[in-house]
Write an enzyme that holds these catalytic residues in place. Sequence first.
Site, PDB file in Angstrom:
ATOM      1  N   HIS A  17      -7.231  -5.817  -0.178  1.00  0.00           N
ATOM      2  CA  HIS A  17      -6.372  -4.610   0.111  1.00  0.00           C
ATOM      3  C   HIS A  17      -6.302  -5.453   1.591  1.00  0.00           C
ATOM      4  O   HIS A  17      -6.759  -5.473   1.833  1.00  0.00           O
ATOM      5  CB  HIS A  17      -6.264  -3.731  -0.044  1.00  0.00           C
ATOM      6  CG  HIS A  17      -5.875  -2.671   0.100  1.00  0.00           C
ATOM      7  ND1 HIS A  17      -4.842  -2.044  -0.287  1.00  0.00           N
ATOM      8  CD2 HIS A  17      -5.497  -1.611   1.364  1.00  0.00           C
ATOM      9  CE1 HIS A  17      -3.445  -1.716  -0.223  1.00  0.00           C
ATOM     10  NE2 HIS A  17      -3.962  -0.756   1.121  1.00  0.00           N
ATOM     11  N   GLU A  38      -8.900  -5.339  -4.591  1.00  0.00           N
ATOM     12  CA  GLU A  38      -8.037  -4.206  -4.107  1.00  0.00           C
ATOM     13  C   GLU A  38      -9.744  -3.512  -3.225  1.00  0.00           C
ATOM     14  O   GLU A  38      -9.264  -3.310  -1.585  1.00  0.00           O
ATOM     15  CB  GLU A  38      -7.531  -3.275  -5.025  1.00  0.00           C
ATOM     16  CG  GLU A  38      -6.261  -4.136  -5.230  1.00  0.00           C
ATOM     17  CD  GLU A  38      -4.796  -4.251  -4.010  1.00  0.00           C
ATOM     18  OE1 GLU A  38      -5.397  -4.301  -2.958  1.00  0.00           O
ATOM     19  OE2 GLU A  38      -4.011  -4.232  -4.592  1.00  0.00           O
ATOM     20  N   SER A  93       0.627  -1.459   0.284  1.00  0.00           N
ATOM     21  CA  SER A  93      -0.233  -0.249  -0.109  1.00  0.00           C
ATOM     22  C   SER A  93       0.679   1.209   0.089  1.00  0.00           C
ATOM     23  O   SER A  93       1.722   1.193  -0.851  1.00  0.00           O
ATOM     24  CB  SER A  93      -0.831   0.042   0.962  1.00  0.00           C
ATOM     25  OG  SER A  93      -2.637   0.896   1.244  1.00  0.00           O
TER      26      SER A  93
END
Length: 512
Positions: A418, A322, A194
């Site tokens: 995610h 995600e 990330s």
Amino acid sequence: MATAATEPTGSEPEVRTAAGALRGTVDAGVAVFRGIPFAEPPVDALRFAAPQPVRGWDGVRPAKAYGPPPPQAGHFGMDALSRDAAGADWLTVNVWSPEPHPGAELPVMVWIQGGAYSIGMSSLPEYDGARLARDGGLVMVTFNYRVGIEGFAHLDGAPANRGLLDQVAALEWVRDNIRAFGGDPAQVTVFGESAGGGSVAALSAMPRASGLFRRAVVQSMPGTFFSPALAADVAAACAAELGLRPTVADLSTVAPDRLAAAGDAVAAKTASFVDRWGLAAHRSIPFSPVVDGDVLPVTPWQALADGACRDIELLVGHTRDEQRLFTVIEGMFGQVTEDQAATALQLFAPGPDGVQRYRDAFPAAGPQELYELVNSDWLFRMPSLHLATAQIAGGGRAHVYELVWPAPGMGGMFEACHGLDVPLVFGNLSSGRPAVLIGESPSPAAEELSAQFRTAWTAFAAHGDPGWPAYDLEHRLTRVFDTRPAVTAYPEEASRLLWHNHTFPALPLIGH
């Protein structure tokens, strides 16, 4: 640089760094040294300054507890965690080593945690490096860097991208000291997820970071990099919450937790700034690296396409779903309307005909699927894929992966969302917040998939080959992580074609 060899298991290993001697502990079969300062505390006269070299110490310094995290935004209760661990030593590293002596010459992996450039601390249990170090036969390093206003606000009188400069300082510490812990400073792999992945990509584009690592792993890289004008406008809004100007002179006397709270206040009302901040406001992203022309000269995609990283081996990828994590967190799971999907497509789909092309490419998709697809593609999936293609365009090599295994926790609602890759890569399947994705007791399938990730990541760190062919523009071979491993052509072909001609520029200030 001399060092004492590690003592037998159960005792307290000691090493000597450039700044002084350290005494650690033994945990899960590896020596661990926590809370080692790599720069002076960035407070008082050093507030908002570039990181400064740490002063040495006499005697043996205990390195048994994590250093206090930098001030944090309020997401997931991180602000309370940072207040509870009060202290000014925000910039510390932690080292796990199976052989903490200079002759070991083991590969080194340096982790950069994510958190939207607003939160993140190396002391979270999901980032414990013992299993990677022990099973991979390598030295693991984690560290803290400044986030939010302290690290990324674009302030008059302060260097840009202080959080990135902290990361450079941590990597310089690794270069200068890691041999004492058994590491090889010529075999450093930096990896992150990330905002950590975006940081790794930024470091790959930064002249100041040149030569500090040999390999890079970018997991779910966000596509948000800011222009100076946008970043300065966000900083002005944050300072205005306190009735101040966005200058070092005005903000350096504000208590760090008050400043973090001002950032939270702005993040909570980004919808009121959409006419000025555009897509960053629509996604409530107030902080990102700034393409300032100095610390970060150009975007990572431009830098890699220009060949800045051709001598760095790159492993890059993303998860399939995600956006699902954010859909659930924002209370929209099962609630996305046709209007919300249409708005998301209008905002984020690439090109003047992007909306229709999405609908044509996914004719059976309902509102939630379209909403999640275009958000996943814009924020993480296509920025990550485009980093690989930029690396290849610049004469370098890249390996690509996608995680498609659906998370079994919480009834399976998160899919391959995610952040799911973090517990799998570290092998910490039952500790820390991401463990909720895995479920109460990790299944044999989760353990096996985690072993696959750790084998691939540590093999890449050791010799640059994660176990599948490099990506190329003809075959696009991609490692698909699922219960049954596979290597196929890049799975998200429809999205790849939709975004093929798109470039990811620094996000502009669109209104004044």
